[in-house]
Write an enzyme that holds these catalytic residues in place. Structure first.
Site, PDB file in Angstrom:
ATOM      1  CG  ASN A 110      30.710 -26.437  23.835  1.00  0.00           C
ATOM      2  OD1 ASN A 110      29.514 -26.629  24.073  1.00  0.00           O
ATOM      3  ND2 ASN A 110      31.683 -27.103  24.449  1.00  0.00           N
ATOM      4  CG  PHE A 114      22.987 -31.885  26.883  1.00  0.00           C
ATOM      5  CD1 PHE A 114      24.351 -32.009  26.773  1.00  0.00           C
ATOM      6  CD2 PHE A 114      22.385 -32.314  28.065  1.00  0.00           C
ATOM      7  CE1 PHE A 114      25.129 -32.544  27.807  1.00  0.00           C
ATOM      8  CE2 PHE A 114      23.138 -32.856  29.100  1.00  0.00           C
ATOM      9  CZ  PHE A 114      24.503 -32.967  28.976  1.00  0.00           C
ATOM     10  CB  SER A 176      27.091 -30.337  29.906  1.00  0.00           C
ATOM     11  OG  SER A 176      26.888 -29.179  29.114  1.00  0.00           O
ATOM     12  CG  ASN A 178      27.530 -25.213  27.663  1.00  0.00           C
ATOM     13  OD1 ASN A 178      27.878 -24.138  28.127  1.00  0.00           O
ATOM     14  ND2 ASN A 178      28.359 -26.033  27.035  1.00  0.00           N
ATOM     15  CB  THR A 179      22.055 -28.459  30.575  1.00  0.00           C
ATOM     16  OG1 THR A 179      22.236 -28.898  29.223  1.00  0.00           O
ATOM     17  CG2 THR A 179      20.627 -28.740  31.017  1.00  0.00           C
ATOM     18  CE  LYS A 217      33.091 -35.529  29.361  1.00  0.00           C
ATOM     19  NZ  LYS A 217      32.981 -35.483  27.892  1.00  0.00           N
ATOM     20  CG  ASN A 246      31.910 -31.877  30.248  1.00  0.00           C
ATOM     21  OD1 ASN A 246      32.105 -31.210  29.240  1.00  0.00           O
ATOM     22  ND2 ASN A 246      30.822 -32.621  30.415  1.00  0.00           N
TER      23      ASN A 246
END
Length: 367
Positions: A110, A114, A176, A178-179, A217, A246
């Site tokens: 994925n 966010f 994450s 993805n940011t 996390k 993560n």
């Protein structure tokens, strides 16, 4: 009823784009007449972070991003639910398509980024279930910074201030992939400042909000020297626990769907398990019992759940495994843990926690 739901819903959901299927699953949980799970055996109970968990099986952040179905998830047998990731302001996340199923590998990639309805919307939902008349279970809040935030640390501080009164615990998500730039917050100097301000905020609001455990996390892709720094800072700043971890930006050579494997984003599911278990064990030996850990990544059976606990997890979280195993996985894990306790003559799960961690850190690094 859960078995019937899985047999009917599983094949149907696979006909849809993964993100559309996820939305449909949320609607099913809202409206399907699922029977409540049986009361948990007391041997599964875990007390950590000052909280009493009826069982150690939680659902990871990312499934219920906007706090739409936490009580439905508790009803079907989860010991706790972590909602989010929640950002201060609403944001759309990355363009679609941004979720990819790797069916042959039972993995998911994925790059959601966010996507969040924002703090105001989620806070209203959680405030309703925090009313004194509501007999709710444990619901943690996973928080993150907006992509365009000029001061990302300030975003985390703001979210702690707002959600501490309604959260069983708060998870600071800086891992994450993805940011853009978010994982740089795991660097020592940045992390130390972040945790100092977050913990100070938690203490400042505690007289009105009550005690709110703060968890961190982390990514499974940290180098061991970086992990040394992260754990050292987490201990020094007295966080209450860590979630390990993560999704990963690495791609194991064993993946069988090269086209999908080449998609950008974080990999979860079964292919993540070896790395996730190893970094969990490495974290456990560094923490030295100062605070508990939640293990996440690749759990899709009772055996893999017990393996996660033996690697160092006091609690576990599942998500991608549900895509391939259905919600019956929750009961399967709990039954397997009870069978292990029965077989080994143990009265609770505490003796399993970290039992294999030291030996795991001596093995070759997973590929």
């Amino acid at each position: 009823m859960i078995g019937v739901f899985d047999r009917l819903a599983g094949p149907l959901l696979r006909l849809f784009d993964p993100e559309d299927a996820h939305g449909l699953a949320l609607k099913m949980l809202k409206f399907a007449p699922l029977a409540a799970a049986a009361r948990d055996d007391k041997r599964l109970a875990v007390r950590v972070f000052g909280l009493n968990f009826p069982n150690p099986v939680g659902i990871a952040a990312g499934f219920d991003k906007h706090a739409e179905v936490p009580d439905a998830l508790l009803r079907i047998g989860f010991g706790f639910v972590e909602v989010g990731t929640i950002t201060p302001k609403p944001q759309a996340g990355n363009p679609r398509p941004r979720v990819f199923r790797l069916d042959a590998d039972e993995g998911v990639i994925n790059r959601l980024g966010f996507n969040s309805q924002g703090a105001d919307v989620v806070l209203k939902r959680l405030a309703a279930r925090a009313a004194p008349s509501f007999d709710g279970g444990i619901v943690g809040i996973n928080v993150g910074a907006n992509k365009d935030a000029p001061d990302r640390t300030a975003d985390y501080v703001r979210l702690i201030e707002r959600f501490a009164p309604v959260a069983s615990y708060v998870t600071v998500n800086i891992s994450s992939p993805n940011t853009p730039g978010l994982r740089t917050m795991q660097q020592a100097a940045v992390l130390d400042d972040l945790l100092a301000r977050v913990i100070d905020t938690r203490e400042r609001v505690a007289p009105n909000a009550g005690p709110t455990p703060v968890l961190l996390k982390i990514a499974p892709d940290l180098s061991l020297p970086d992990l040394d720094d992260v754990v050292g800072i987490a201990r020094a700043r007295r966080v209450d626990g860590m979630i390990v971890g993560n999704t990963t930006v690495t791609r194991p050579p064993s993946l069988r769907e090269p086209d999908k494997a080449g998609e950008a984003g974080g990999l979860s599911g079964r292919p993540l398990r070896p790395l996730a278990d190893r970094i969990l064990a490495e974290t456990y030996v560094r923490v030295e019992g100062v605070f508990p850990l939640i293990g996440a990544g690749g759990i899709d059976s009772g055996a893999s759940a017990l393996q996660k606990i033996r690697a160092g997890a006091s609690l576990i979280q599942i998500y991608s495994g549900l895509i391939f195993r259905g919600i019956g996985l929750v009961a399967e894990i709990k039954n397997a843990l009870l069978a292990a306790l029965e077989s080994d003559g143990q009265s609770n799960l505490a003796d399993y926690v970290g039992a294999d961690a030291a030996s795991a850190t001596a093995e070759d690094w997973p590929q």
